[in-house]
Design a protein around this motif. Structure first.
Motif, PDB file in Angstrom:
ATOM      1  N   GLY A  53       0.780  -1.233   0.000  1.00 28.42           N
ATOM      2  CA  GLY A  53       0.000   0.000   0.000  1.00 28.42           C
ATOM      3  C   GLY A  53       0.808   1.279   0.000  1.00 28.42           C
ATOM      4  N   PHE A  54       2.137   1.161  -0.113  1.00 26.24           N
ATOM      5  CA  PHE A  54       2.985   2.350   0.024  1.00 26.24           C
ATOM      6  C   PHE A  54       2.706   3.399  -1.054  1.00 26.24           C
ATOM      7  CE2 PHE A  54       6.905   4.548  -1.328  1.00 26.24           C
ATOM      8  CZ  PHE A  54       7.079   5.358  -0.219  1.00 26.24           C
ATOM      9  N   LEU A  55       2.636   2.979  -2.315  1.00 28.81           N
ATOM     10  CA  LEU A  55       2.460   3.945  -3.399  1.00 28.81           C
ATOM     11  C   LEU A  55       1.130   4.681  -3.281  1.00 28.81           C
ATOM     12  CD1 LEU A  55       3.910   2.023  -6.483  1.00 28.81           C
ATOM     13  CD2 LEU A  55       4.945   3.908  -5.217  1.00 28.81           C
ATOM     14  N   GLN A  56       0.070   3.968  -2.897  1.00 28.75           N
ATOM     15  CA  GLN A  56      -1.227   4.624  -2.712  1.00 28.75           C
ATOM     16  C   GLN A  56      -1.164   5.637  -1.576  1.00 28.75           C
ATOM     17  OE1 GLN A  56      -4.565   2.004  -2.052  1.00 28.75           O
ATOM     18  NE2 GLN A  56      -5.917   3.676  -1.446  1.00 28.75           N
ATOM     19  N   ALA A  57      -0.542   5.239  -0.467  1.00 29.38           N
ATOM     20  CA  ALA A  57      -0.418   6.148   0.672  1.00 29.38           C
ATOM     21  C   ALA A  57       0.400   7.374   0.303  1.00 29.38           C
ATOM     22  CB  ALA A  57       0.216   5.421   1.852  1.00 29.38           C
ATOM     23  N   GLN A  58       1.497   7.174  -0.405  1.00 26.52           N
ATOM     24  CA  GLN A  58       2.365   8.284  -0.804  1.00 26.52           C
ATOM     25  C   GLN A  58       1.636   9.251  -1.736  1.00 26.52           C
ATOM     26  OE1 GLN A  58       5.618   7.419  -3.562  1.00 26.52           O
ATOM     27  NE2 GLN A  58       7.031   8.510  -2.213  1.00 26.52           N
ATOM     28  N   LYS A  59       0.917   8.716  -2.714  1.00 24.75           N
ATOM     29  CA  LYS A  59       0.216   9.549  -3.688  1.00 24.75           C
ATOM     30  C   LYS A  59      -0.888  10.370  -3.030  1.00 24.75           C
ATOM     31  CE  LYS A  59      -2.651   9.248  -7.845  1.00 24.75           C
ATOM     32  NZ  LYS A  59      -3.268   8.329  -8.840  1.00 24.75           N
ATOM     33  N   LEU A  60      -1.722   9.729  -2.199  1.00 25.09           N
ATOM     34  CA  LEU A  60      -2.848  10.428  -1.604  1.00 25.09           C
ATOM     35  C   LEU A  60      -2.404  11.414  -0.524  1.00 25.09           C
ATOM     36  CD1 LEU A  60      -5.567   7.632  -1.389  1.00 25.09           C
ATOM     37  CD2 LEU A  60      -5.348   9.485  -3.033  1.00 25.09           C
ATOM     38  N   CYS A  61      -1.362  11.071   0.222  1.00 26.64           N
ATOM     39  CA  CYS A  61      -0.848  12.010   1.229  1.00 26.64           C
ATOM     40  C   CYS A  61      -0.317  13.276   0.562  1.00 26.64           C
ATOM     41  CB  CYS A  61       0.238  11.337   2.077  1.00 26.64           C
ATOM     42  SG  CYS A  61      -0.393  10.239   3.352  1.00 26.64           S
ATOM     43  N   ALA A  62       0.362  13.108  -0.570  1.00 28.40           N
ATOM     44  CA  ALA A  62       0.864  14.273  -1.311  1.00 28.40           C
ATOM     45  C   ALA A  62      -0.303  15.124  -1.813  1.00 28.40           C
ATOM     46  CB  ALA A  62       1.737  13.814  -2.473  1.00 28.40           C
ATOM     47  N   GLU A  63      -1.341  14.455  -2.295  1.00 24.36           N
ATOM     48  CA  GLU A  63      -2.514  15.169  -2.809  1.00 24.36           C
ATOM     49  C   GLU A  63      -3.226  15.946  -1.702  1.00 24.36           C
ATOM     50  OE1 GLU A  63      -6.906  13.990  -4.604  1.00 24.36           O
ATOM     51  OE2 GLU A  63      -5.185  12.682  -5.031  1.00 24.36           O
ATOM     52  N   LEU A  64      -3.264  15.366  -0.488  1.00 22.01           N
ATOM     53  CA  LEU A  64      -3.976  15.983   0.632  1.00 22.01           C
ATOM     54  C   LEU A  64      -3.072  16.868   1.493  1.00 22.01           C
ATOM     55  CD1 LEU A  64      -6.002  12.805   1.684  1.00 22.01           C
ATOM     56  CD2 LEU A  64      -6.908  14.844   0.549  1.00 22.01           C
ATOM     57  N   ASN A  65      -1.817  17.031   1.060  1.00 15.32           N
ATOM     58  CA  ASN A  65      -0.851  17.850   1.786  1.00 15.32           C
ATOM     59  C   ASN A  65      -0.636  17.341   3.218  1.00 15.32           C
ATOM     60  OD1 ASN A  65       1.001  19.973   1.899  1.00 15.32           O
ATOM     61  ND2 ASN A  65      -0.494  21.372   2.789  1.00 15.32           N
ATOM     62  N   ILE A  66      -0.507  16.023   3.328  1.00 12.68           N
ATOM     63  CA  ILE A  66      -0.221  15.368   4.606  1.00 12.68           C
ATOM     64  C   ILE A  66       1.151  14.700   4.506  1.00 12.68           C
ATOM     65  CG2 ILE A  66      -0.913  13.545   6.215  1.00 12.68           C
ATOM     66  CD1 ILE A  66      -3.798  13.951   5.273  1.00 12.68           C
ATOM     67  N   GLN A  67       2.011  14.951   5.455  1.00 10.97           N
ATOM     68  CA  GLN A  67       3.326  14.318   5.454  1.00 10.97           C
ATOM     69  C   GLN A  67       3.184  12.848   5.836  1.00 10.97           C
ATOM     70  OE1 GLN A  67       6.145  15.842   8.273  1.00 10.97           O
ATOM     71  NE2 GLN A  67       7.822  14.585   7.525  1.00 10.97           N
ATOM     72  N   LEU A  68       3.715  11.975   5.005  1.00 15.60           N
ATOM     73  CA  LEU A  68       3.670  10.537   5.271  1.00 15.60           C
ATOM     74  C   LEU A  68       4.985  10.075   5.886  1.00 15.60           C
ATOM     75  CD1 LEU A  68       2.471   7.653   4.996  1.00 15.60           C
ATOM     76  CD2 LEU A  68       3.458   7.599   2.685  1.00 15.60           C
ATOM     77  N   ILE A  69       4.888   9.421   7.030  1.00 17.65           N
ATOM     78  CA  ILE A  69       6.032   8.730   7.630  1.00 17.65           C
ATOM     79  C   ILE A  69       5.718   7.245   7.546  1.00 17.65           C
ATOM     80  CG2 ILE A  69       7.404   8.384   9.715  1.00 17.65           C
ATOM     81  CD1 ILE A  69       6.597  11.203  10.566  1.00 17.65           C
ATOM     82  N   PHE A  70       6.489   6.535   6.744  1.00 21.02           N
ATOM     83  CA  PHE A  70       6.175   5.130   6.463  1.00 21.02           C
ATOM     84  C   PHE A  70       7.199   4.208   7.093  1.00 21.02           C
ATOM     85  CE2 PHE A  70       5.955   1.184   4.114  1.00 21.02           C
ATOM     86  CZ  PHE A  70       4.593   1.005   3.909  1.00 21.02           C
TER      87      PHE A  70
END
Length: 254
Positions: A53-70
């Motif tokens: 699920g990393f790519l989905q999380a990365q893409k949507l977090c960028a779209e929503l302006n949320i910093q992702l720590i994975f």
């Protein structure tokens, strides 16, 4: 206290998704990103048992302006054996966090090595060979760590932290052994001059979702005939505290 989210991509471990908030139905599964948006979270920490699920999380977090720590939660042993039973006696969990783009690529290499060469396990040497301190950081989870496995399961897990300084997660979810484990972890950190960090693992949104989570766990483990909804016989499934609601209560956030 840091909330550690896990999604349905860690199969059998969570009923949360990484769906876009706009696609979440009122009677459907809760999304980590919807929780983040509702609570004005500027960053989310997601710890998964796979990279699916990393790519989905990365893409949507960028779209929503949320910093992702994975973070990738992975099995580690001191030295791999051809005997799977021997590996089981010395295997424990670690969480590897990517600090940057280079770290994300290294996570993929580490994950691939674990599942291509070790049937889901990487040994200390393999991890050390791929480790770059500027790109990765290591955390020791509260549950299923080497301390947990040695203390409660009488295993012989020997960690190797010669290549980094890990930090140790501490949780309180009112399981019978939590207080004992907190003492053990804190004692180890004090003796080795290592940092402990309070966290909360989050697998569902509200306490009332615990039954749905329990049902999901039973379905995912249905190959074991002795497991039913009334008698699930699944480790750590004795507390409804692994949720966002509990995190808010512990931090006194309304």
């Amino acid at each position: 206290m840091i909330p550690l989210f896990k999604s349905h991509y860690s199969i059998g471990k969570s009923i949360l998704t990484i769906d876009h908030p706009d696609s979440v139905a009122s009677d459907g599964a809760d999304s980590i990103l919807n929780i983040a948006q509702e609570n004005n979270l500027k960053q989310v920490t997601i710890v998964e048992d796979s990279l699916i699920g990393f790519l989905q999380a990365q893409k949507l977090c960028a779209e929503l302006n949320i910093q992702l720590i994975f973070g990738l939660r992975l099995n580690v042993c001191h030295k791999l054996s051809k005997n799977k039973k021997d590996n089981a006696k010395c295997t424990h969990k670690v969480i590897i966090f990517a600090k940057n783009d280079s770290g994300c690529k290294l996570l993929n290499k580490i994950y691939s090595k674990a599942f291509c060469d070790g049937d889901g396990i990487i040994d200390s040497k393999g991890l050390k060979d791929l480790w770059i301190e500027d790109s990765l950081s290591l955390a020791v989870p509260f549950y299923d760590s080497f301390i947990f496995m040695n203390t409660l399961h009488f295993c012989n897990c020997v960690p190797d932290f010669s290549f980094t300084s890990p930090y140790f997660f501490i949780e309180q979810n009112y399981l019978p052994f939590d207080l004992k484990m907190i003492d053990k972890v804190q004692s180890y950190c004090d003796s080795n001059n290592l940092q402990s960090v309070p966290v909360k693992s989050i697998y569902y949104k509200n306490k009332e979702d615990f039954e749905a989570f329990q049902t999901y766990k039973c379905i995912c483990n249905r190959r074991y005939k002795q497991r039913t909804l009334s008698v699930p016989n699944i480790d750590h499934l004795a507390s409804p505290e692994f949720c966002w609601e509990s995190y808010l209560e512990n931090n006194e956030i309304s």
